[in-house]
Scaffold this active site. Structure first.
Site, PDB file in Angstrom:
ATOM      1  N   LYS A   1       0.836  -1.210   0.000  1.00 49.53           N
ATOM      2  CA  LYS A   1       0.000   0.000   0.000  1.00 49.53           C
ATOM      3  C   LYS A   1       0.867   1.256   0.000  1.00 49.53           C
ATOM      4  CE  LYS A   1      -1.867   1.789   3.934  1.00 49.53           C
ATOM      5  NZ  LYS A   1      -1.553   3.230   4.016  1.00 49.53           N
ATOM      6  N   ASN A   2       1.831   1.306   0.900  1.00 43.75           N
ATOM      7  CA  ASN A   2       2.598   2.545   1.069  1.00 43.75           C
ATOM      8  C   ASN A   2       3.586   2.800  -0.060  1.00 43.75           C
ATOM      9  OD1 ASN A   2       1.191   3.044   3.352  1.00 43.75           O
ATOM     10  ND2 ASN A   2       2.900   2.743   4.787  1.00 43.75           N
TER      11      ASN A   2
ATOM     12  N   CYS B   1      -5.679  13.188  12.626  1.00 41.58           N
ATOM     13  CA  CYS B   1      -6.178  11.844  12.388  1.00 41.58           C
ATOM     14  C   CYS B   1      -6.091  11.106  13.697  1.00 41.58           C
ATOM     15  CB  CYS B   1      -5.411  11.139  11.284  1.00 41.58           C
ATOM     16  SG  CYS B   1      -3.850  10.483  11.777  1.00 41.58           S
TER      17      CYS B   1
ATOM     18  N   ARG C   1      -0.051  14.632  13.045  1.00 43.98           N
ATOM     19  CA  ARG C   1       0.494  14.425  11.706  1.00 43.98           C
ATOM     20  C   ARG C   1       0.451  15.677  10.827  1.00 43.98           C
ATOM     21  NH1 ARG C   1      -1.499   8.577   9.695  1.00 43.98           N
ATOM     22  NH2 ARG C   1       0.441   8.550   8.587  1.00 43.98           N
ATOM     23  N   PRO C   2       1.191  16.699  11.183  1.00 44.16           N
ATOM     24  CA  PRO C   2       1.228  17.896  10.333  1.00 44.16           C
ATOM     25  C   PRO C   2       1.961  17.628   9.015  1.00 44.16           C
ATOM     26  CG  PRO C   2       2.812  18.095  12.122  1.00 44.16           C
ATOM     27  CD  PRO C   2       2.079  16.806  12.349  1.00 44.16           C
ATOM     28  N   VAL C   3       1.850  18.569   8.069  1.00 43.30           N
ATOM     29  CA  VAL C   3       2.571  18.442   6.789  1.00 43.30           C
ATOM     30  C   VAL C   3       3.502  19.637   6.578  1.00 43.30           C
ATOM     31  CG1 VAL C   3       0.912  16.921   5.641  1.00 43.30           C
ATOM     32  CG2 VAL C   3       0.579  19.406   5.539  1.00 43.30           C
TER      33      VAL C   3
ATOM     34  N   ASP D   1       4.115   0.868  12.193  1.00 44.01           N
ATOM     35  CA  ASP D   1       2.975   0.168  11.596  1.00 44.01           C
ATOM     36  C   ASP D   1       2.885  -1.297  12.028  1.00 44.01           C
ATOM     37  OD1 ASP D   1       2.150   2.452  10.336  1.00 44.01           O
ATOM     38  OD2 ASP D   1       2.842   1.886   8.337  1.00 44.01           O
TER      39      ASP D   1
ATOM     40  N   ILE E   1       6.947   7.428  17.214  1.00 39.75           N
ATOM     41  CA  ILE E   1       6.610   8.139  15.967  1.00 39.75           C
ATOM     42  C   ILE E   1       5.315   8.948  16.095  1.00 39.75           C
ATOM     43  CG2 ILE E   1       6.197   7.902  13.471  1.00 39.75           C
ATOM     44  CD1 ILE E   1       8.953   6.956  14.121  1.00 39.75           C
TER      45      ILE E   1
ATOM     46  N   ARG F   1      -8.911  -0.551   4.177  1.00 39.58           N
ATOM     47  CA  ARG F   1      -8.052   0.481   3.591  1.00 39.58           C
ATOM     48  C   ARG F   1      -6.686  -0.104   3.235  1.00 39.58           C
ATOM     49  NH1 ARG F   1      -6.751   4.997   7.287  1.00 39.58           N
ATOM     50  NH2 ARG F   1      -5.347   5.225   5.544  1.00 39.58           N
TER      51      ARG F   1
HETATM   52  C1  UD1 Z   1       4.018   7.054   6.517  1.00 37.19           C
HETATM   53  C2  UD1 Z   1       3.214   5.813   6.251  1.00 37.19           C
HETATM   54  C3  UD1 Z   1       2.554   5.316   7.534  1.00 37.19           C
HETATM   55  C4  UD1 Z   1       3.599   5.146   8.640  1.00 37.19           C
HETATM   56  C5  UD1 Z   1       4.447   6.415   8.794  1.00 37.19           C
HETATM   57  C6  UD1 Z   1       5.616   6.222   9.750  1.00 37.19           C
HETATM   58  C7  UD1 Z   1       2.521   6.120   3.954  1.00 37.19           C
HETATM   59  C8  UD1 Z   1       1.407   6.385   2.991  1.00 37.19           C
HETATM   60  N1  UD1 Z   1       2.199   6.127   5.256  1.00 37.19           N
HETATM   61  O1  UD1 Z   1       3.102   8.066   6.963  1.00 37.19           O
HETATM   62  O2  UD1 Z   1       1.915   4.071   7.263  1.00 37.19           O
HETATM   63  O3  UD1 Z   1       2.953   4.886   9.866  1.00 37.19           O
HETATM   64  O4  UD1 Z   1       4.995   6.794   7.520  1.00 37.19           O
HETATM   65  O5  UD1 Z   1       6.418   5.183   9.330  1.00 37.19           O
HETATM   66  O6  UD1 Z   1       3.634   5.869   3.558  1.00 37.19           O
HETATM   67  N2  UD1 Z   1       5.671  14.967  10.730  1.00 37.19           N
HETATM   68  C9  UD1 Z   1       5.752  16.316  10.984  1.00 37.19           C
HETATM   69  N3  UD1 Z   1       5.699  17.186   9.922  1.00 37.19           N
HETATM   70  C10 UD1 Z   1       5.587  16.768   8.632  1.00 37.19           C
HETATM   71  C11 UD1 Z   1       5.528  15.388   8.376  1.00 37.19           C
HETATM   72  C12 UD1 Z   1       5.582  14.518   9.448  1.00 37.19           C
HETATM   73  O7  UD1 Z   1       5.848  16.734  12.129  1.00 37.19           O
HETATM   74  O8  UD1 Z   1       5.543  17.613   7.722  1.00 37.19           O
HETATM   75  C13 UD1 Z   1       5.738  14.002  11.855  1.00 37.19           C
HETATM   76  C14 UD1 Z   1       4.473  13.155  11.999  1.00 37.19           C
HETATM   77  O9  UD1 Z   1       3.485  13.830  12.768  1.00 37.19           O
HETATM   78  C15 UD1 Z   1       5.005  11.924  12.701  1.00 37.19           C
HETATM   79  C16 UD1 Z   1       6.411  11.777  12.101  1.00 37.19           C
HETATM   80  O10 UD1 Z   1       6.731  13.044  11.542  1.00 37.19           O
HETATM   81  O11 UD1 Z   1       5.109  12.143  14.075  1.00 37.19           O
HETATM   82  C17 UD1 Z   1       6.549  10.732  11.012  1.00 37.19           C
HETATM   83  O12 UD1 Z   1       5.504  10.883  10.103  1.00 37.19           O
HETATM   84  P1  UD1 Z   1       5.641  10.533   8.556  1.00 37.19           P
HETATM   85  O13 UD1 Z   1       6.836   9.670   8.295  1.00 37.19           O
HETATM   86  O14 UD1 Z   1       5.513  11.781   7.770  1.00 37.19           O
HETATM   87  O15 UD1 Z   1       4.333   9.664   8.321  1.00 37.19           O
HETATM   88  P2  UD1 Z   1       3.549   9.583   6.978  1.00 37.19           P
HETATM   89  O16 UD1 Z   1       4.489   9.825   5.853  1.00 37.19           O
HETATM   90  O17 UD1 Z   1       2.299  10.389   7.061  1.00 37.19           O
END
Ligand code: UD1
Length: 419
Positions: free
Chosen positions: A22-23, A117, A122-124, A305, A327, A397
């Site tokens: 999936k990922n 979520c 989980r910010p971006v 995960d 995480i 999902r």
């Molecule tokens: C991906 C995986 C998810 C997995 C996660 C961690 C996909 C589609 N999903 O999610 O299954 O659980 O990696 O291995 O590949 N963070 C920030 N700012 C950002 C981005 C992230 O603070 O801009 C933080 C998140 O809140 C979290 C950490 O970084 O605490 C890691 O998150 P991230 O690796 O980004 O997870 P995803 O990519 O969303």
């Protein structure tokens, strides 16, 4: 709404084929936006999240031709609508992966902020910061990220923390940027490598994927390609953990044992026997597992995960285990449901102390997120009596045909409609 009814107490025996990841499938499908020529993906898993993403890409103008047998051709010749609406993004956070490709290809993009979520904030922000460093003008208005850049420029970007989709988004954007991009503190997850292999097959120049420094030399355009999606390491780990918990012997075909070293180590520590060959894994187990302490962290360490599934194993271990989640800040919701099955789990911040009990008892429980659902399925397989798991749309999902696959291994698992 569908629920899963499991009659526990049967050991698993037999062979099962692992689906595509999936990922990996999600970012790979987004890569189709980068090229005006078709991208063909094989080994596509049959999952709700994949359908959601294909719908989103179709709304943007990507032509999708999905055939039986796990193949899809994505033709991004005309991207007519470089937008991702809230309605889509709120159901699947990974939709944010369209941001980088849209911006790089179309010069602008409008993508909803994902919001919170269940498992944490989980910010971006790091996706946005990285694109801004590449010269994008970014504003956040009314819950939407509005990004513009005539042509992105290569940049050196040091990521504050390791983010998987953040690394993927920036890697895709950089593939069409002007000049060299260096991503430092990049995610090393195998899915990042799979994306890099596909981008390079499309004519990109990505080096270093799998290490924490990835360099991308931008090219003016990418061409079409055919790419086979890597096996799902989390599905693989889930079947390994399920067999370690129920006992029995199962061979997983079409797997990638190397992507699972940390999980395999822990399962062996718990007492499971695991044999690996090039693309199969055979696991066997009997009796109560030994307790295993573990701590989640970015790859190659133990994946978040797989935390929930291993917690279920610890629930019936002969002793006490300590689990630390580093995480996500709220990823222990399954613990509360596992307690309903008789598990003894104490939570304190990001630590769970699990005192193993001899057996779990079936009960009605509720799935709260994707991997939490998997932990409840494993719990149902080992519990005495019947377990009814509500809200299994979470499971759909990310797990391809889970009840059929478990049924073929001898489990008594049925999908039922419940009120
Ligand atoms: C991906 C995986 C998810 C997995 C996660 C961690 C996909 C589609 N999903 O999610 O299954 O659980 O990696 O291995 O590949 N963070 C920030 N700012 C950002 C981005 C992230 O603070 O801009 C933080 C998140 O809140 C979290 C950490 O970084 O605490 C890691 O998150 P991230 O690796 O980004 O997870 P995803 O990519 O969303």
């Amino acid at each position: 709404m569908d629920s899963l009814l499991i009659s526990g107490g049967r050991a698993l025996h037999g062979r099962v084929r692992i689906s595509g990841a999936k990922n990996a499938a999600l970012p790979l499908a987004c890569a189709s936006v980068l090229s005006a020529q078709p991208l063909r993906l094989t080994n596509l898993p049959d999952l709700r999240d994949v359908v959601t993403l294909l719908d989103l890409l179709a709304q943007m103008g990507v032509t999708i031709d999905r055939s039986a047998g796990g193949e899809v051709t994505l033709d991004g010749a005309r991207i007519t609508r470089p937008f991702a609406d809230y309605e889509m993004v709120k159901t699947m956070r990974a939709s944010i992966l369209v941001l980088g490709p849209l911006l790089a290809r179309c010069g602008h993009a409008r993508v909803s902020l994902p919001g919170g979520c269940a498992i944490g904030q989980r910010p971006v922000d790091l996706h946005i910061k990285g694109l801004a460093a590449m010269g994008a003008q970014i504003e956040v208005n009314h819950g939407y990220i509005e990004a513009r850049a005539e042509r992105l420029r290569g940049a050196r970007i040091v990521m504050d923390l390791v983010t998987v989709t953040g690394t993927e988004n920036l890697m895709m954007a950089a593939a069409l940027a002007d000049g060299l991009t260096v991503l430092e503190n990049a995610a090393r997850e195998p899915e990042v490598c799979d994306l890099a292999v596909c981008l390079n097959a499309m004519g990109a120049k990505v080096q270093g994927a799998g290490t924490d420094v990835i360099t991308i030399e931008g090219v003016p355009a990418l061409h079409g390609a055919v790419h086979r999606i890597m096996p799902d390491r989390i599905e693989t780990g889930t079947f390994l953990a399920a067999t370690a918990a129920t006992g029995g012997e199962v061979t997983l075909e079409g797997a990638d044992p190397h992507s699972l070293d940390a999980v395999i180590d822990k399962l062996r520590e718990a007492g499971a026997q695991i044999e690996a060959s090039a693309d199969t894994l055979t696991v066997s187990a009997s009796g109560r597992p030994r307790p295993v302490n573990f701590r989640t962290a970015p790859y190659p360490a133990f994946p978040t995960d797989m935390q929930a599934q291993l917690m279920t194993l610890d629930c019936i271990a002969d002793g006490t285990a300590v689990i630390t989640e580093t995480i996500f800040e709220n990823r222990f919701m399954h613990a509360l449901e596992l307690r309903r099955l008789g598990a003894q789990i104490e939570l304190s911040g990001n630590t769970a102390v699990v005192r193993g009990v001899e057996r779990l008892q079936g009960a009605r429980v509720m799935a709260t997120d994707l991997r939490a659902s998997a932990s409840l399925v494993i719990a149902g397989l080992i519990a005495e009596g019947e377990t009814l798991i509500d809200r299994i749309y979470h499971l759909d999902r990310g797990y391809d045909s889970i009840e059929r696959k478990l049924g073929a291994l001898g489990a008594d698992v049925r999908r039922v409609r419940s009120g």
